[in-house]
Design an enzyme around this catalytic site. Structure first.
Site, PDB file in Angstrom:
ATOM      1  N   GLU A  74       0.848  -1.192   0.000  1.00  0.00           N
ATOM      2  CA  GLU A  74       0.000   0.000   0.000  1.00  0.00           C
ATOM      3  C   GLU A  74       0.883   1.240   0.000  1.00  0.00           C
ATOM      4  O   GLU A  74       2.109   1.141   0.121  1.00  0.00           O
ATOM      5  CB  GLU A  74      -0.937  -0.012   1.223  1.00  0.00           C
ATOM      6  CG  GLU A  74      -2.029  -1.062   1.106  1.00  0.00           C
ATOM      7  CD  GLU A  74      -3.108  -0.948   2.163  1.00  0.00           C
ATOM      8  OE1 GLU A  74      -3.060  -0.021   2.987  1.00  0.00           O
ATOM      9  OE2 GLU A  74      -4.006  -1.798   2.154  1.00  0.00           O
ATOM     10  N   ARG A  97      -0.889   9.154   9.292  1.00  0.00           N
ATOM     11  CA  ARG A  97      -0.806   7.705   9.527  1.00  0.00           C
ATOM     12  C   ARG A  97      -0.392   6.945   8.274  1.00  0.00           C
ATOM     13  O   ARG A  97      -0.920   7.189   7.193  1.00  0.00           O
ATOM     14  CB  ARG A  97      -2.169   7.195   9.992  1.00  0.00           C
ATOM     15  CG  ARG A  97      -2.257   5.704  10.126  1.00  0.00           C
ATOM     16  CD  ARG A  97      -3.634   5.299  10.594  1.00  0.00           C
ATOM     17  NE  ARG A  97      -4.645   5.561   9.590  1.00  0.00           N
ATOM     18  CZ  ARG A  97      -5.246   4.608   8.877  1.00  0.00           C
ATOM     19  NH1 ARG A  97      -4.936   3.342   9.038  1.00  0.00           N
ATOM     20  NH2 ARG A  97      -6.179   4.920   8.004  1.00  0.00           N
TER      21      ARG A  97
HETATM   22  C1  FAD Z   1     -13.763   2.606   5.346  1.00  0.00           C
HETATM   23  C2  FAD Z   1     -12.563   2.444   6.228  1.00  0.00           C
HETATM   24  C3  FAD Z   1     -11.526   1.613   5.851  1.00  0.00           C
HETATM   25  C4  FAD Z   1     -10.399   1.470   6.656  1.00  0.00           C
HETATM   26  N1  FAD Z   1      -9.418   0.585   6.286  1.00  0.00           N
HETATM   27  C5  FAD Z   1      -8.377   0.369   7.132  1.00  0.00           C
HETATM   28  C6  FAD Z   1      -7.409  -0.624   6.856  1.00  0.00           C
HETATM   29  O1  FAD Z   1      -7.484  -1.330   5.862  1.00  0.00           O
HETATM   30  N2  FAD Z   1      -6.400  -0.786   7.749  1.00  0.00           N
HETATM   31  C7  FAD Z   1      -6.261  -0.039   8.892  1.00  0.00           C
HETATM   32  O2  FAD Z   1      -5.322  -0.243   9.661  1.00  0.00           O
HETATM   33  N3  FAD Z   1      -7.188   0.888   9.179  1.00  0.00           N
HETATM   34  C8  FAD Z   1      -8.238   1.104   8.345  1.00  0.00           C
HETATM   35  N4  FAD Z   1      -9.171   2.048   8.658  1.00  0.00           N
HETATM   36  C9  FAD Z   1      -9.080   2.721   9.957  1.00  0.00           C
HETATM   37  C10 FAD Z   1      -9.499   1.732  11.030  1.00  0.00           C
HETATM   38  O3  FAD Z   1     -10.577   0.966  10.568  1.00  0.00           O
HETATM   39  C11 FAD Z   1      -9.894   2.404  12.313  1.00  0.00           C
HETATM   40  O4  FAD Z   1      -8.966   3.371  12.681  1.00  0.00           O
HETATM   41  C12 FAD Z   1      -9.992   1.367  13.422  1.00  0.00           C
HETATM   42  O5  FAD Z   1     -10.871   0.347  13.027  1.00  0.00           O
HETATM   43  C13 FAD Z   1     -10.448   1.991  14.714  1.00  0.00           C
HETATM   44  O6  FAD Z   1     -10.723   0.967  15.606  1.00  0.00           O
HETATM   45  P1  FAD Z   1     -11.304   1.319  17.029  1.00  0.00           P
HETATM   46  O7  FAD Z   1     -11.527   0.028  17.724  1.00  0.00           O
HETATM   47  O8  FAD Z   1     -10.465   2.337  17.669  1.00  0.00           O
HETATM   48  O9  FAD Z   1     -12.696   2.055  16.719  1.00  0.00           O
HETATM   49  P2  FAD Z   1     -13.981   1.545  15.922  1.00  0.00           P
HETATM   50  O10 FAD Z   1     -13.705   0.335  15.148  1.00  0.00           O
HETATM   51  O11 FAD Z   1     -14.538   2.696  15.196  1.00  0.00           O
HETATM   52  O12 FAD Z   1     -14.975   1.152  17.104  1.00  0.00           O
HETATM   53  C14 FAD Z   1     -15.539   2.159  17.905  1.00  0.00           C
HETATM   54  C15 FAD Z   1     -16.542   1.526  18.836  1.00  0.00           C
HETATM   55  O13 FAD Z   1     -16.919   2.489  19.815  1.00  0.00           O
HETATM   56  C16 FAD Z   1     -18.314   2.505  19.950  1.00  0.00           C
HETATM   57  N5  FAD Z   1     -18.730   3.828  20.428  1.00  0.00           N
HETATM   58  C17 FAD Z   1     -18.557   5.041  19.841  1.00  0.00           C
HETATM   59  N6  FAD Z   1     -19.111   6.005  20.618  1.00  0.00           N
HETATM   60  C18 FAD Z   1     -19.641   5.382  21.704  1.00  0.00           C
HETATM   61  C19 FAD Z   1     -20.372   5.804  22.831  1.00  0.00           C
HETATM   62  N7  FAD Z   1     -20.696   7.092  23.041  1.00  0.00           N
HETATM   63  N8  FAD Z   1     -20.793   4.877  23.722  1.00  0.00           N
HETATM   64  C20 FAD Z   1     -20.524   3.570  23.539  1.00  0.00           C
HETATM   65  N9  FAD Z   1     -19.829   3.102  22.489  1.00  0.00           N
HETATM   66  C21 FAD Z   1     -19.398   3.997  21.581  1.00  0.00           C
HETATM   67  C22 FAD Z   1     -18.850   2.173  18.582  1.00  0.00           C
HETATM   68  O14 FAD Z   1     -20.171   1.698  18.736  1.00  0.00           O
HETATM   69  C23 FAD Z   1     -17.843   1.097  18.160  1.00  0.00           C
HETATM   70  O15 FAD Z   1     -18.234  -0.134  18.707  1.00  0.00           O
HETATM   71  C24 FAD Z   1     -10.306   2.200   7.861  1.00  0.00           C
HETATM   72  C25 FAD Z   1     -11.345   3.035   8.244  1.00  0.00           C
HETATM   73  C26 FAD Z   1     -12.477   3.159   7.446  1.00  0.00           C
HETATM   74  C27 FAD Z   1     -13.582   4.051   7.885  1.00  0.00           C
END
Ligand code: FAD
Length: 527
Positions: free
Chosen positions: A127, A386
């Site tokens: 990538e 990033r």
């Molecule tokens: C379309 C897309 C493609 C991507 N592709 C890649 C990739 O290929 N590789 C890579 O490394 N990264 C990728 N990213 C970035 C990556 O997906 C995210 O940075 C990562 O998944 C974040 O993980 P997380 O667990 O921190 O948050 P998330 O996966 O966003 O989870 C957040 C959680 O918090 C919960 N939440 C939010 N607010 C509250 C609240 N007030 N009360 C209770 N719960 C709450 C939500 O319900 C959810 O369950 C991509 C992002 C997107 C949008």
């Protein structure tokens, strides 16, 4: 401005749920922290705002970067991460990320996550800005969904971990810089309640919904960062928002991500006159860092007067495109676009938050008992920009680190019958929160987007000023909670962006286009 709580309440008069270890968020960071804490002996409660499948993780396409290829090494992965981070990466944290990341991927596989294979081993993709093919992926372009599936299945077999959906974090119960739990809104029963916990881990993900055009799902409204700020947590690098260069820009279709992995497989960017343009902007052409590609696309859009450019992957055979990117092919077909034959209209969109709640290498915030990991945390591994596919990796590495400290950190705060009261807020603001939300998204897109100026950022802050009066009113439902967090965090992004008078990584100031040595430092925000 910005009191500690969004709601009037008295903890003695509310339903209290006691839990040892509260994880807020069910994306990769939340689920992996929960699993790792369980392995250390904790009984864990995970709460999620919507269903467990509503997260950025579930949407992640490209995969997870990890140095397991024969020609690769953690040192090379580190070097690529530092280059993308434009001088602002926390180097010791990056070293942890790239070295410990290898074992975390092995653990995911042991837990039942299936990555795509090639020959005898795991398939590795290339990538943008990676010097090696090092991105492991699943079902072609559905990596995040497979990670969630695998972790959920394991957690479902584990009675010591409970997942409670539709629980919206409102605020953190903090006194004298110690966290005792959280105030939560159950959006199904429409009731506010208290979760008391010795440990609270924020894993609430991104902020994409602050912008009109974003690849993030509806849940990405910066709630964890907003709640942490109100509770007195320090924030860092808030000016660094990553705009993904290639989101679908097809009228009538959602702003769906067209993964960087397409460019990794040789897809080229063309302007609307079908002229390839990236080689004239950067030696790495389409695989240059995301901020460089985003700026180049904006330039081409301005020069041609169009709102999009084109991505061309038709050099590959249709069956190759179909097997490598089944989800992208199917989604585009749904909107009448056959990417095996046609060029894809794309434009940049808000994608990832580099900044967030400031943490150390153990995921600790400046509030005792409050931890943070994943996209809402900021350890500084991503610096100003990033590197693709490093974010899922960070969720795994930091989730594990937080859990590793579990037994030594546990204090019996659940048994502490401390009373929390908030009673100064007014009711009934008669504000139309739906209109505020869409106005905010427009304001952020226009003034705090990929191209910034002092004049625009000041306008953005003035726009926020008009809603300051809402700080005196309590919230009633999830929509109001979200909008209040969006207002808080949007303003902080605009203010941090106004402070940084240079351009670096994801932060581009048209009035200060150069990267300045004197600005090789972080902006930390304290309430
Ligand atoms: C379309 C897309 C493609 C991507 N592709 C890649 C990739 O290929 N590789 C890579 O490394 N990264 C990728 N990213 C970035 C990556 O997906 C995210 O940075 C990562 O998944 C974040 O993980 P997380 O667990 O921190 O948050 P998330 O996966 O966003 O989870 C957040 C959680 O918090 C919960 N939440 C939010 N607010 C509250 C609240 N007030 N009360 C209770 N719960 C709450 C939500 O319900 C959810 O369950 C991509 C992002 C997107 C949008």
């Amino acid at each position: 401005m910005f009191g500690q709580y969004l709601k009037n309440f008295d903890s003695r008069e509310m339903m209290e749920i006691e839990t040892e270890y509260l994880v807020v968020g069910g994306g990769i960071a939340g689920l992996f922290t929960a699993w790792s804490a369980y392995e250390k002996g904790a009984k864990v409660t995970i709460i999620t705002k919507q269903s467990i499948t509503d997260s950025n993780t579930d949407k992640a396409q490209g995969g997870i970067a990890v140095a397991i290829g024969k020609q690769d090494s953690p040192a090379m992965h580190m070097q690529d991460t530092l280059i993308a981070g434009a001088g602002l990466c926390n180097e010791s944290a990056v070293k942890i990320l790239v070295t410990e990341g290898v074992d975390r991927i092995v653990e995911l596989i042991d837990l039942g996550v299936n990555f795509d294979l090639a020959g005898e081993g795991i398939a590795l993709a290339k990538e943008g800005c990676h010097s090696q093919a090092r991105v492991v992926h699943a079902n072609g372009d559905s990596t995040g969904a497979e990670v969630i599936r695998g972790l959920r299945k394991k957690i479902a077999e584990t009675p010591e971990i409970e997942i409670i959906e539709y629980q919206c974090l409102v605020d953190l119960l903090v006194e004298d810089k110690v966290c005792y739990g959280a105030l939560v809104f159950d959006s199904q029963s429409q009731v506010f309640r208290i979760f008391k916990s010795s440990v609270v881990v924020l894993a609430t993900g991104g902020i994409g919904q602050l912008y009109e055009h974003t690849t993030n799902p509806e849940v990405a409204t910066a709630d964890g960062i907003g709640a942490a700020w109100r509770a007195g947590a320090e924030l860092m690098d808030m000016e660094f928002v990553q705009f993904h260069p290639t989101a679908l820009a097809l009228p009538g279709a959602p702003t769906f991500l067209i993964s960087e992995a397409l460019r990794g497989e040789g897809a080229v960017l063309k302007n609307v006159h079908k002229e390839r343009f990236m080689p004239k902007y950067h030696a790495m052409a389409e695989l240059a860092p995301r901020d460089v590609v985003t700026k180049a696309i904006f330039n081409e859009m301005t020069n041609t007067g169009e709102d999009h450019v084109l991505l061309d992957i038709t050099h590959l055979k249709p069956e190759q495109i179909q097997s490598r990117f089944p989800m992208i092919v199917a989604t585009c077909l749904k909107y009448g676009l056959d990417i095996t034959r046609q060029l894809i209209p794309i434009a940049p969109a808000a994608h990832y938050m580099m900044g967030g709640v400031k943490v150390n290498i153990w995921g600790e915030t400046n509030i005792q008992g409050l931890y943070c990991c994943g996209e809402c945390g900021c350890l500084g591994v991503h610096g100003a920009n990033r590197l693709a596919s490093n974010s899922l990796l960070e969720g795994l590495v930091m989730g594990k680190r937080i859990a590793q400290n579990y037994s030594s950190l546990l204090t019996d705060k659940v048994k502490d019958h401390r009373r929390f009261v908030s009673n100064k807020l007014k009711t009934g603001s008669s504000c139309n929160y739906g209109e505020v939300r869409s106005g905010l998204q427009k304001n952020m897109e226009q003034h705090v987007g990929p191209l910034r100026t002092a004049a625009g950022l000041s306008k953005a802050v003035v726009w926020f000023d008009q809603w300051d009066y809402l700080d005196h009113y309590e919230v009633e439902n999830s929509m109001e909670i979200e909008v209040r967090n969006m207002l808080t965090v949007g303003r902080l992004i605009a203010e941090a962006a106004n402070l940084r008078m240079e351009s670096r990584g994801g932060h581009f100031r048209q009035d200060y286009p150069k990267t300045l040595t004197g600005w090789c430092k972080h902006v930390s925000l304290k309430k």
